[in-house]
Design a protein around this motif. Structure first.
Motif, PDB file in Angstrom:
ATOM      1  N   ILE A  61      49.702  44.611  49.300  1.00  0.00           N
ATOM      2  CA  ILE A  61      50.370  44.351  50.569  1.00  0.00           C
ATOM      3  C   ILE A  61      49.590  43.315  51.374  1.00  0.00           C
ATOM      4  N   ASP A  62      48.287  43.312  51.205  1.00  0.00           N
ATOM      5  CA  ASP A  62      47.411  42.353  51.864  1.00  0.00           C
ATOM      6  C   ASP A  62      46.472  41.779  50.809  1.00  0.00           C
ATOM      7  N   ALA A  63      45.772  40.710  51.157  1.00  0.00           N
ATOM      8  CA  ALA A  63      44.861  40.051  50.213  1.00  0.00           C
ATOM      9  C   ALA A  63      43.460  40.009  50.804  1.00  0.00           C
ATOM     10  N   PRO A  64      42.420  40.057  49.959  1.00  0.00           N
ATOM     11  CA  PRO A  64      41.051  39.979  50.472  1.00  0.00           C
ATOM     12  C   PRO A  64      40.760  38.622  51.108  1.00  0.00           C
ATOM     13  N   SER A  65      39.813  38.613  52.031  1.00  0.00           N
ATOM     14  CA  SER A  65      39.297  37.341  52.539  1.00  0.00           C
ATOM     15  C   SER A  65      38.457  36.666  51.462  1.00  0.00           C
ATOM     16  N   THR A  66      37.615  37.445  50.793  1.00  0.00           N
ATOM     17  CA  THR A  66      36.879  36.995  49.616  1.00  0.00           C
ATOM     18  C   THR A  66      36.772  38.174  48.655  1.00  0.00           C
ATOM     19  N   GLY A  67      36.422  37.882  47.411  1.00  0.00           N
ATOM     20  CA  GLY A  67      36.354  38.933  46.399  1.00  0.00           C
ATOM     21  C   GLY A  67      37.671  39.065  45.669  1.00  0.00           C
ATOM     22  N   GLU A  68      37.740  40.044  44.779  1.00  0.00           N
ATOM     23  CA  GLU A  68      38.930  40.199  43.933  1.00  0.00           C
ATOM     24  C   GLU A  68      39.294  41.669  43.759  1.00  0.00           C
ATOM     25  N   VAL A  69      40.607  41.903  43.625  1.00  0.00           N
ATOM     26  CA  VAL A  69      41.156  43.221  43.335  1.00  0.00           C
ATOM     27  C   VAL A  69      41.951  43.122  42.043  1.00  0.00           C
ATOM     28  N   TRP A  70      41.713  44.064  41.130  1.00  0.00           N
ATOM     29  CA  TRP A  70      42.465  44.144  39.876  1.00  0.00           C
ATOM     30  C   TRP A  70      43.230  45.462  39.811  1.00  0.00           C
ATOM     31  N   VAL A  71      44.446  45.436  39.316  1.00  0.00           N
ATOM     32  CA  VAL A  71      45.216  46.627  38.982  1.00  0.00           C
ATOM     33  C   VAL A  71      45.547  46.548  37.496  1.00  0.00           C
ATOM     34  N   GLU A  72      45.070  47.520  36.733  1.00  0.00           N
ATOM     35  CA  GLU A  72      45.260  47.538  35.276  1.00  0.00           C
ATOM     36  C   GLU A  72      44.824  46.209  34.633  1.00  0.00           C
ATOM     37  N   GLY A  73      43.713  45.676  35.110  1.00  0.00           N
ATOM     38  CA  GLY A  73      43.169  44.469  34.528  1.00  0.00           C
ATOM     39  C   GLY A  73      43.795  43.176  35.003  1.00  0.00           C
ATOM     40  N   ARG A  74      44.770  43.247  35.890  1.00  0.00           N
ATOM     41  CA  ARG A  74      45.410  42.041  36.417  1.00  0.00           C
ATOM     42  C   ARG A  74      44.839  41.705  37.783  1.00  0.00           C
ATOM     43  N   ALA A  75      44.301  40.513  37.923  1.00  0.00           N
ATOM     44  CA  ALA A  75      43.775  40.070  39.211  1.00  0.00           C
ATOM     45  C   ALA A  75      44.954  39.778  40.135  1.00  0.00           C
ATOM     46  N   LEU A  76      45.000  40.471  41.267  1.00  0.00           N
ATOM     47  CA  LEU A  76      46.151  40.320  42.153  1.00  0.00           C
ATOM     48  C   LEU A  76      46.251  38.924  42.736  1.00  0.00           C
ATOM     49  N   SER A  77      45.119  38.228  42.858  1.00  0.00           N
ATOM     50  CA  SER A  77      45.148  36.874  43.415  1.00  0.00           C
ATOM     51  C   SER A  77      45.884  35.889  42.510  1.00  0.00           C
ATOM     52  N   THR A  78      46.074  36.251  41.233  1.00  0.00           N
ATOM     53  CA  THR A  78      46.741  35.350  40.287  1.00  0.00           C
ATOM     54  C   THR A  78      48.253  35.569  40.250  1.00  0.00           C
ATOM     55  N   LEU A  79      48.737  36.578  40.976  1.00  0.00           N
ATOM     56  CA  LEU A  79      50.157  36.917  40.939  1.00  0.00           C
ATOM     57  C   LEU A  79      50.880  36.311  42.134  1.00  0.00           C
ATOM     58  N   ASP A  80      52.046  35.706  41.886  1.00  0.00           N
ATOM     59  CA  ASP A  80      52.853  35.215  43.003  1.00  0.00           C
ATOM     60  C   ASP A  80      53.629  36.365  43.627  1.00  0.00           C
ATOM     61  N   ASP A  81      54.410  36.087  44.661  1.00  0.00           N
ATOM     62  CA  ASP A  81      55.108  37.143  45.391  1.00  0.00           C
ATOM     63  C   ASP A  81      56.048  37.931  44.485  1.00  0.00           C
ATOM     64  N   ASP A  82      56.748  37.253  43.604  1.00  0.00           N
ATOM     65  CA  ASP A  82      57.675  37.944  42.703  1.00  0.00           C
ATOM     66  C   ASP A  82      56.928  38.868  41.750  1.00  0.00           C
ATOM     67  N   ALA A  83      55.811  38.399  41.227  1.00  0.00           N
ATOM     68  CA  ALA A  83      55.024  39.209  40.295  1.00  0.00           C
ATOM     69  C   ALA A  83      54.410  40.414  41.001  1.00  0.00           C
ATOM     70  N   LEU A  84      53.960  40.227  42.248  1.00  0.00           N
ATOM     71  CA  LEU A  84      53.431  41.352  43.016  1.00  0.00           C
ATOM     72  C   LEU A  84      54.514  42.388  43.287  1.00  0.00           C
ATOM     73  N   THR A  85      55.713  41.916  43.597  1.00  0.00           N
ATOM     74  CA  THR A  85      56.825  42.837  43.835  1.00  0.00           C
ATOM     75  C   THR A  85      57.135  43.636  42.578  1.00  0.00           C
ATOM     76  N   ARG A  86      57.148  42.975  41.424  1.00  0.00           N
ATOM     77  CA  ARG A  86      57.401  43.679  40.159  1.00  0.00           C
ATOM     78  C   ARG A  86      56.305  44.695  39.871  1.00  0.00           C
ATOM     79  N   LEU A  87      55.062  44.305  40.137  1.00  0.00           N
ATOM     80  CA  LEU A  87      53.944  45.226  39.908  1.00  0.00           C
ATOM     81  C   LEU A  87      54.117  46.492  40.737  1.00  0.00           C
ATOM     82  N   ARG A  88      54.441  46.329  42.024  1.00  0.00           N
ATOM     83  CA  ARG A  88      54.609  47.500  42.892  1.00  0.00           C
ATOM     84  C   ARG A  88      55.788  48.355  42.443  1.00  0.00           C
ATOM     85  N   ARG A  89      56.874  47.724  42.026  1.00  0.00           N
ATOM     86  CA  ARG A  89      58.065  48.485  41.625  1.00  0.00           C
ATOM     87  C   ARG A  89      57.870  49.210  40.300  1.00  0.00           C
ATOM     88  N   GLU A  90      57.108  48.601  39.391  1.00  0.00           N
ATOM     89  CA  GLU A  90      57.031  49.124  38.035  1.00  0.00           C
ATOM     90  C   GLU A  90      55.768  49.934  37.756  1.00  0.00           C
TER      91      GLU A  90
END
Length: 235
Positions: A61-90
């Motif tokens: 829902i929000d992004a870090p100022s610095t650093g990285e967050v991964w969900v199941e090995g996927r770096a959230l900073s590499t996902l566009d809005d559509d991919a983030l939406t799919r991640l949350r839904r699925e």
């Protein structure tokens, strides 16, 4: 050869700052945390400790100022809005403090909604909703509107909705905050049992040490940093 297990959720040197007047306030201060798949982790701390910010970053829902967050090995900073939406839904389910059930839908329709948004056939989505409502003991209230439910019933419906699409990661945001003590205990026990049964990973943020005792791991935060990380007897 051994293979490493991919963490369900991982934070690496995460800083999150927000503007405050002419300056900035640091909600997370270089936080590093890894949560393996399966199990139940409680994140506890007083208001302003950073625990809700942590949850918002985990949900994308929000992004870090610095650093990285991964969900199941996927770096959230590499996902566009559509991919983030799919991640949350699925892959991610969220249980909210204030339930967020749509008042114009009955309980069954509220629970089925995430599947309908994915494009599942209505018949399949409603059948899956019925199965989850049976698991949380809400089948008799399936046709009820949210305003007719008690707080405990609304949270049970919220739990069913969070699990209806079989997410790998379940995030619970102060799920007992609007419940009396009896309903709070029942909801936490139910949530813990359901994620265990479904093989999900549960991360719950709470100010309640009592609620946190149901977890296998208790991470305590203060001023945006982790001050203790304990395994409980439930491990």
């Amino acid at each position: 050869m051994s293979t490493s297990v991919v963490a369900a959720l991982r934070f690496a040197d995460v800083v999150k700052e927000f503007p405050l007047g002419e300056g900035r306030v640091r909600a997370l201060d270089g936080l590093t945390l890894e949560i393996p798949p399966g199990g139940f982790t409680a994140i506890v701390g007083r208001s302003g400790s950073g625990k809700s910010t942590l949850l918002n970053l985990a949900a994308g829902i929000d992004a870090p100022s610095t650093g990285e967050v991964w969900v199941e090995g996927r770096a959230l900073s590499t996902l566009d809005d559509d991919a983030l939406t799919r991640l949350r839904r699925e892959r991610v389910g969220v249980v909210y403090q204030f339930f967020h059930l749509l008042p114009t839908l009955d309980v069954r329709e509220n629970v089925a909604l995430p599947l309908l948004l994915e494009g599942r056939p209505e018949r399949d989505a409603l059948a899956r909703a019925d199965a989850l409502l049976a698991e949380v003991g809400m089948s008799p209230r399936a046709k009820a509107r949210p305003h007719t439910l008690s707080g405990g019933e609304m949270q049970r419906a919220s739990v069913a909705r969070a699990l209806v699409h079989e997410p790998a990661l379940v995030l619970a945001d102060e799920p007992t905050g609007n419940l009396d003590s009896r309903a709070a205990v029942q909801v936490v026990q139910l949530l813990a049992e359901l994620v265990r049964r479904h093989g999900s990973t549960l991360v719950m943020v709470t100010h309640s040490r009592e609620a946190a005792q149901a977890a296998m791991r208790i991470v305590t935060m203060r001023d945006g940093a982790i001050v203790s990380d304990e395994r409980t007897a439930r491990c």
